[in-house]
Design a protein around this motif. Structure first.
Motif, PDB file in Angstrom:
ATOM      1  N   ASN A  14       0.691  -1.273   0.101  1.00 19.10           N
ATOM      2  CA  ASN A  14      -0.029   0.057   0.048  1.00 19.10           C
ATOM      3  C   ASN A  14       0.780   1.250   0.111  1.00 19.10           C
ATOM      4  O   ASN A  14       1.753   1.296   0.966  1.00 19.10           O
ATOM      5  N   PRO A  15       0.687   2.088  -0.954  1.00 21.71           N
ATOM      6  CA  PRO A  15       1.604   3.294  -1.109  1.00 21.71           C
ATOM      7  C   PRO A  15       1.515   4.035   0.165  1.00 21.71           C
ATOM      8  O   PRO A  15       2.447   4.842   0.520  1.00 21.71           O
ATOM      9  N   ARG A  16       0.534   4.143   0.838  1.00 20.50           N
ATOM     10  CA  ARG A  16       0.095   4.796   1.904  1.00 20.50           C
ATOM     11  C   ARG A  16       1.053   4.232   3.234  1.00 20.50           C
ATOM     12  O   ARG A  16       1.092   5.118   4.135  1.00 20.50           O
ATOM     13  N   GLN A  17       1.660   3.331   3.220  1.00 20.29           N
ATOM     14  CA  GLN A  17       2.359   2.773   4.261  1.00 20.29           C
ATOM     15  C   GLN A  17       3.807   3.089   3.989  1.00 20.29           C
ATOM     16  O   GLN A  17       4.710   2.704   4.628  1.00 20.29           O
ATOM     17  N   LEU A  18       4.368   4.023   2.948  1.00 23.31           N
ATOM     18  CA  LEU A  18       5.494   4.230   3.009  1.00 23.31           C
ATOM     19  C   LEU A  18       5.722   5.411   4.117  1.00 23.31           C
ATOM     20  O   LEU A  18       5.087   6.024   4.526  1.00 23.31           O
ATOM     21  N   THR A  19       6.964   5.270   4.932  1.00 21.80           N
ATOM     22  CA  THR A  19       7.396   6.104   6.024  1.00 21.80           C
ATOM     23  C   THR A  19       7.874   7.591   5.474  1.00 21.80           C
ATOM     24  O   THR A  19       8.189   7.466   3.995  1.00 21.80           O
ATOM     25  N   LEU A 149       0.257  -7.513   8.971  1.00 19.39           N
ATOM     26  CA  LEU A 149      -0.796  -8.505   9.181  1.00 19.39           C
ATOM     27  C   LEU A 149      -1.531  -8.483  10.498  1.00 19.39           C
ATOM     28  O   LEU A 149      -2.949  -8.582  10.600  1.00 19.39           O
ATOM     29  N   THR A 150      -0.799  -8.134  11.584  1.00 19.79           N
ATOM     30  CA  THR A 150      -1.382  -7.815  12.849  1.00 19.79           C
ATOM     31  C   THR A 150      -2.335  -6.869  13.032  1.00 19.79           C
ATOM     32  O   THR A 150      -3.547  -6.941  13.677  1.00 19.79           O
ATOM     33  N   ALA A 151      -1.745  -5.549  12.299  1.00 25.54           N
ATOM     34  CA  ALA A 151      -2.688  -4.777  12.310  1.00 25.54           C
ATOM     35  C   ALA A 151      -4.182  -5.064  11.400  1.00 25.54           C
ATOM     36  O   ALA A 151      -5.327  -4.481  11.840  1.00 25.54           O
ATOM     37  N   ALA A 152      -3.929  -5.622  10.442  1.00 26.01           N
ATOM     38  CA  ALA A 152      -5.202  -5.906   9.747  1.00 26.01           C
ATOM     39  C   ALA A 152      -6.313  -6.727  10.461  1.00 26.01           C
ATOM     40  O   ALA A 152      -7.276  -6.632  10.404  1.00 26.01           O
ATOM     41  N   HIS A 153      -5.451  -7.742  11.257  1.00 23.26           N
ATOM     42  CA  HIS A 153      -6.311  -8.645  12.050  1.00 23.26           C
ATOM     43  C   HIS A 153      -6.868  -7.872  13.337  1.00 23.26           C
ATOM     44  O   HIS A 153      -7.441  -8.688  14.229  1.00 23.26           O
ATOM     45  N   ALA A 207      -3.369 -12.316   2.904  1.00 23.58           N
ATOM     46  CA  ALA A 207      -2.556 -12.610   1.427  1.00 23.58           C
ATOM     47  C   ALA A 207      -2.689 -11.112   0.934  1.00 23.58           C
ATOM     48  O   ALA A 207      -3.951 -10.399   1.164  1.00 23.58           O
ATOM     49  N   TYR A 208      -1.834 -10.444   0.092  1.00 19.10           N
ATOM     50  CA  TYR A 208      -1.835  -9.163  -0.225  1.00 19.10           C
ATOM     51  C   TYR A 208      -2.244  -8.155   0.804  1.00 19.10           C
ATOM     52  O   TYR A 208      -3.048  -7.208   0.411  1.00 19.10           O
ATOM     53  N   VAL A 209      -1.666  -8.266   1.961  1.00 18.74           N
ATOM     54  CA  VAL A 209      -1.910  -7.631   3.069  1.00 18.74           C
ATOM     55  C   VAL A 209      -1.716  -5.964   2.938  1.00 18.74           C
ATOM     56  O   VAL A 209      -0.515  -5.728   2.202  1.00 18.74           O
ATOM     57  N   GLY A 210      -2.825  -5.234   3.227  1.00 19.98           N
ATOM     58  CA  GLY A 210      -2.745  -3.698   3.001  1.00 19.98           C
ATOM     59  C   GLY A 210      -3.000  -3.200   1.454  1.00 19.98           C
ATOM     60  O   GLY A 210      -2.947  -2.086   1.302  1.00 19.98           O
ATOM     61  N   MET A 243       1.381 -13.264  -2.532  1.00 15.73           N
ATOM     62  CA  MET A 243       2.199 -12.873  -1.250  1.00 15.73           C
ATOM     63  C   MET A 243       1.372 -12.948  -0.187  1.00 15.73           C
ATOM     64  O   MET A 243       0.290 -12.286   0.057  1.00 15.73           O
ATOM     65  N   ASP A 244       1.913 -13.981   0.776  1.00 18.19           N
ATOM     66  CA  ASP A 244       0.847 -14.172   2.082  1.00 18.19           C
ATOM     67  C   ASP A 244       1.715 -14.649   3.442  1.00 18.19           C
ATOM     68  O   ASP A 244       3.061 -14.744   3.218  1.00 18.19           O
ATOM     69  N   ILE A 245       1.317 -14.443   4.300  1.00 13.88           N
ATOM     70  CA  ILE A 245       1.848 -14.595   5.789  1.00 13.88           C
ATOM     71  C   ILE A 245       0.721 -14.808   6.939  1.00 13.88           C
ATOM     72  O   ILE A 245      -0.303 -14.478   6.580  1.00 13.88           O
ATOM     73  N   TYR A 246       1.385 -15.562   7.658  1.00 19.13           N
ATOM     74  CA  TYR A 246       0.432 -16.060   8.864  1.00 19.13           C
ATOM     75  C   TYR A 246       1.091 -15.909  10.297  1.00 19.13           C
ATOM     76  O   TYR A 246       2.317 -16.215  10.237  1.00 19.13           O
ATOM     77  N   LEU A 247       0.164 -15.780  11.272  1.00 23.90           N
ATOM     78  CA  LEU A 247       0.466 -15.846  12.579  1.00 23.90           C
ATOM     79  C   LEU A 247      -0.259 -17.253  13.066  1.00 23.90           C
ATOM     80  O   LEU A 247      -1.274 -17.526  13.176  1.00 23.90           O
TER      81      LEU A 247
END
Length: 251
Positions: A14-19, A149-153, A207-210, A243-247
């Motif tokens: 997500n381009p808005r997640q650039l610092t 991921l943790t923020a989305a959940h 998947a494709y988080v953000g 692109m996926d990830i899990y906790l």
């Protein structure tokens, strides 16, 4: 040849997640280097171009470099990765020599954070060993896919006082006893948790988080494993890559 080479973490998509630091680092780059992973991942290149359109100088240039082939099922995994990294460094060095003036600034845009399961910094080490290049390396951290991921959940990565273990699907079965309370698992194309986790363990998958294509599933492993398998297969077929990830958390 003296150059500045920036390795800029751009978050999970997500381009808005650039610092703000990343935005500043983009502002005076002459040449952006993009490893083209083929038509199935052209949308990855397109996402990078969107970020550049928002934040890079108007006169910037983008050099797309064909990514050298890699054996995905080698007899010696570590040796194959080293060979692949060396091949990448060679084509990048050639591009830098041909496209950047002495004293120029080049940059890589790296998904997530450059320090977490990304090979760019290792390749940069190989570049710095090139005798004809004098490189000032600057690394800009990025939002990780784990934090996205943790923020989305809307969860924390661990319960009070518990450790967090970050690993890959290939290494999941090797997690030491006592380190498996909270595991963030990346690069797991086989969804190895189905063979490793207890039925009552809890999983938060994304998947494709953000991004606009974000998919989130969570619940007991016994309840949601089949849903994750189906969602992953459908998304990969539709988008062309994933692109996926899990906790994974012990009950």
């Amino acid at each position: 040849m003296r150059i500045t080479l920036r390795v800029i973490g751009i978050g999970p998509g997500n381009p808005r997640q650039l610092t703000l630091e990343a935005v500043d680092a983009l502002a005076d780059v002459d040449v952006f280097l993009v490893l083209d992973k083929g038509s199935a991942k052209r949308s990855l290149v397109a996402a990078r171009h969107e970020i550049l359109a928002r934040h890079a100088p108007a006169d910037h240039r983008v050099i797309e470099i064909a990514d050298p082939p890699r054996d995905r099922h080698p007899d010696d995994y570590d040796a194959e990765v080293r060979r692949w990294h060396a091949a990448r460094a060679a084509v990048i060095a050639e591009a830098l020599a041909g496209e950047l003036a002495d004293g120029g600034v080049a940059a890589f845009l790296v998904w997530g954070d450059p320090a977490l399961y990304d090979s760019t910094l290792r390749i940069v080490d190989d570049l710095c060993a090139q005798p004809h290049l004098d490189i000032d390396v600057q690394v800009i951290p990025g939002v990780t896919s784990a934090s996205a991921l943790t923020a989305a959940h809307r969860i924390t990565a661990n319960r009070v006082g518990e450790p967090i273990h970050i690993t890959t699907g290939r290494r999941l079965a090797e997690t030491p006893d006592g380190a498996d309370t909270n595991q963030i698992v990346m690069l797991d194309g086989d969804l190895t948790f189905r063979d490793i986790a207890d039925r009552d363990d809890h999983i938060w998958w994304g998947a494709y988080v953000g991004t606009d294509d974000e998919i989130l599933i969570s619940g007991r492993v016994a309840d949601v494993a089949d849903r994750i398998v189906a969602a992953r297969a459908e998304a990969r077929s539709r988008v062309g890559w994933i692109m996926d990830i899990y906790l994974l958390r012990k009950n």
